[in-house]
Design a protein around this motif. Structure first.
Motif, PDB file in Angstrom:
ATOM      1  N   LEU A 121       0.835  -1.209   0.000  1.00 41.54           N
ATOM      2  CA  LEU A 121       0.000   0.000   0.000  1.00 41.54           C
ATOM      3  C   LEU A 121       0.868   1.257   0.000  1.00 41.54           C
ATOM      4  O   LEU A 121       0.602   2.215  -0.736  1.00 41.54           O
ATOM      5  N   VAL A 122       1.896   1.243   0.809  1.00 34.31           N
ATOM      6  CA  VAL A 122       2.770   2.416   0.909  1.00 34.31           C
ATOM      7  C   VAL A 122       3.558   2.625  -0.383  1.00 34.31           C
ATOM      8  O   VAL A 122       3.692   3.750  -0.872  1.00 34.31           O
ATOM      9  N   VAL A 123       4.049   1.544  -0.947  1.00 36.81           N
ATOM     10  CA  VAL A 123       4.782   1.650  -2.222  1.00 36.81           C
ATOM     11  C   VAL A 123       3.856   2.226  -3.294  1.00 36.81           C
ATOM     12  O   VAL A 123       4.231   3.142  -4.040  1.00 36.81           O
ATOM     13  N   SER A 124       2.655   1.707  -3.361  1.00 34.48           N
ATOM     14  CA  SER A 124       1.712   2.198  -4.376  1.00 34.48           C
ATOM     15  C   SER A 124       1.363   3.660  -4.117  1.00 34.48           C
ATOM     16  O   SER A 124       1.172   4.446  -5.055  1.00 34.48           O
ATOM     17  N   GLY A 125       1.278   4.018  -2.851  1.00 37.50           N
ATOM     18  CA  GLY A 125       1.003   5.405  -2.504  1.00 37.50           C
ATOM     19  C   GLY A 125       2.131   6.325  -2.938  1.00 37.50           C
ATOM     20  O   GLY A 125       1.902   7.419  -3.457  1.00 37.50           O
ATOM     21  N   ASP A 126       3.360   5.869  -2.743  1.00 39.28           N
ATOM     22  CA  ASP A 126       4.502   6.680  -3.173  1.00 39.28           C
ATOM     23  C   ASP A 126       4.448   6.906  -4.678  1.00 39.28           C
ATOM     24  O   ASP A 126       4.663   8.020  -5.167  1.00 39.28           O
ATOM     25  N   GLY A 161       7.658  16.401  -7.664  1.00 39.82           N
ATOM     26  CA  GLY A 161       8.851  16.439  -6.837  1.00 39.82           C
ATOM     27  C   GLY A 161       8.755  15.585  -5.591  1.00 39.82           C
ATOM     28  O   GLY A 161       9.617  15.662  -4.723  1.00 39.82           O
ATOM     29  N   HIS A 162       7.717  14.765  -5.505  1.00 41.37           N
ATOM     30  CA  HIS A 162       7.492  13.962  -4.300  1.00 41.37           C
ATOM     31  C   HIS A 162       8.700  13.093  -3.945  1.00 41.37           C
ATOM     32  O   HIS A 162       9.264  12.408  -4.795  1.00 41.37           O
ATOM     33  N   ARG A 163       9.045  13.083  -2.682  1.00 41.74           N
ATOM     34  CA  ARG A 163      10.244  12.369  -2.242  1.00 41.74           C
ATOM     35  C   ARG A 163       9.876  11.038  -1.612  1.00 41.74           C
ATOM     36  O   ARG A 163       8.946  10.944  -0.810  1.00 41.74           O
ATOM     37  N   THR A 164      10.663  10.015  -1.941  1.00 41.20           N
ATOM     38  CA  THR A 164      10.430   8.672  -1.431  1.00 41.20           C
ATOM     39  C   THR A 164      10.671   8.592   0.072  1.00 41.20           C
ATOM     40  O   THR A 164      10.221   7.649   0.733  1.00 41.20           O
ATOM     41  N   ALA A 165      11.375   9.572   0.602  1.00 37.27           N
ATOM     42  CA  ALA A 165      11.711   9.550   2.026  1.00 37.27           C
ATOM     43  C   ALA A 165      10.465   9.432   2.899  1.00 37.27           C
ATOM     44  O   ALA A 165      10.475   8.764   3.930  1.00 37.27           O
ATOM     45  N   LEU A 166       9.383  10.065   2.483  1.00 35.17           N
ATOM     46  CA  LEU A 166       8.155  10.001   3.267  1.00 35.17           C
ATOM     47  C   LEU A 166       7.649   8.560   3.361  1.00 35.17           C
ATOM     48  O   LEU A 166       7.296   8.081   4.437  1.00 35.17           O
ATOM     49  N   ALA A 167       7.611   7.892   2.233  1.00 36.90           N
ATOM     50  CA  ALA A 167       7.126   6.508   2.226  1.00 36.90           C
ATOM     51  C   ALA A 167       8.035   5.612   3.073  1.00 36.90           C
ATOM     52  O   ALA A 167       7.566   4.740   3.808  1.00 36.90           O
ATOM     53  N   ARG A 168       9.321   5.863   2.984  1.00 34.05           N
ATOM     54  CA  ARG A 168      10.260   5.039   3.750  1.00 34.05           C
ATOM     55  C   ARG A 168      10.021   5.224   5.245  1.00 34.05           C
ATOM     56  O   ARG A 168      10.020   4.265   6.018  1.00 34.05           O
ATOM     57  N   GLU A 169       9.812   6.463   5.620  1.00 35.09           N
ATOM     58  CA  GLU A 169       9.558   6.778   7.022  1.00 35.09           C
ATOM     59  C   GLU A 169       8.278   6.095   7.517  1.00 35.09           C
ATOM     60  O   GLU A 169       8.240   5.506   8.600  1.00 35.09           O
ATOM     61  N   VAL A 170       7.234   6.175   6.725  1.00 30.11           N
ATOM     62  CA  VAL A 170       5.975   5.516   7.080  1.00 30.11           C
ATOM     63  C   VAL A 170       6.196   4.011   7.194  1.00 30.11           C
ATOM     64  O   VAL A 170       5.727   3.357   8.134  1.00 30.11           O
TER      65      VAL A 170
END
Lengths: 186, 186
Positions: B153-158, B167-176
């Motif tokens: 779910l998080v990967v798909s959200g990213d 410009g969305h950063r993958t860091a947010l998904a990684r943190e979640v």
DNA sequence: GTCTATATGCGGATAGAC
DNA sequence: GTCTATCCGCATATAGAC
């Protein structure tokens, strides 16, 4: 253009464009479903893209209304913050249910979409962001913006998962969201 | 068909289809970029959709290879589980970087896509699911499947967030993701 | 094996009648 | 204001030369 014809056109546009894909749906299909003719359509909208944008605009208003109703039904702050998932469920199973997200879908189809369509997508994103932030504020205070960003990721993930698996359940996203809220509260 | 021509066709297909959209990209644009002619393309592939499917297949193999490399670089089990986010970053900024996700994009464009394209999308999803489950097993044991579903779910959200904000950063998904892993460990 | 040239169909948009 | 009929362009796919 009579109001009912206009409404039927938008109904048909919404149903077809956002479930089958915009480019994959010829205007003729919309016209057939609406029971209107091409001339009628082009009297109201200069181009197909303008019809898409109008359908997105109306959809956005109805989505926000659905969301509002779900928020108001909740008794506490955390319930109101998580009500976005009730809204996703309600909107999906209601008469306006589409395959996934009309706005993300419109964004996905063209890298260079018309200015009107691009604006509709941006509006959807900003609405989600700002409303989630406002709803998060009473729950986590200064962390509201950060939590909202996390929830936006989860909401978008739920929508994208519908493409991977048509039977995908919103319960998963809600559960993940609950965990993220709990983490920021602690 | 000479191997280099075939490769150039796939390169061009990947670059254009998955960044500008499949329906929005005429085959002529692919041919122009590949420096090939229509006859050459249709000698190798019966239809445009077949070219799309071939590009998806090759992309999937390369994505898995990228992911493997990121997993191997990690020293511990949790690092290996979260390496999917390194891979997302690496794949995106590398020469194969697309606007968002080629597989979700293909799924989004047509409700009824060709069998080959639909199979490619399903393969991508199942690969993510099964590999994440395997990587989660040493970290959370019996909860591996449930955690993998959350991470999917998080990967798909990213990926979807890239449509909302380029410009969305993958860091947010990684943190979640890190928070979700921590929750299941505790 | 790759090209040039072209067939063929379809989709977006318009003209003109009623 | 809505319809019927149609134009026009573009995109996929093919034929035949080299």
């Amino acid at each position: 253009m009579r109001a009912t014809t206009e409404a039927r056109l938008l109904d048909a546009a919404e149903e077809l464009f956002f479930s089958r894909g915009i480019a994959a749906t010829p205007v003729d299909a919309v016209l057939a479903r609406a029971g209107a003719s091409a001339a009628t359509l082009y009297r109201g909208y200069p181009t197909k893209e303008a019809l898409v944008a109008a359908a997105l605009d109306r959809r956005h208003r109805d989505w926000v209304a659905t969301w509002d109703a779900c928020v108001e039904r909740q008794p506490d702050d955390e319930g109101r913050l998580l009500a976005v998932f009730d809204a996703l469920d309600a909107f999906r199973s209601g008469p306006r249910g589409a395959r996934w997200c009309a706005f993300l879908g419109a964004a996905a189809e063209h890298a260079d979409e018309s200015a009107e369509v691009a604006a509709a997508v941006r509006t959807d994103t900003e609405t989600l962001r700002s409303r989630l932030t406002a709803l998060a504020e009473p729950v986590v205070g200064p962390d509201a913006a950060a939590l909202a960003e996390e929830l936006l990721l989860v909401v978008s993930g739920d929508l994208a998962m519908r493409l991977r698996d048509p039977g995908h359940r919103t319960a998963l996203a809600r559960e993940v969201a609950r965990a993220l809220v709990a983490r920021r509260r602690a």
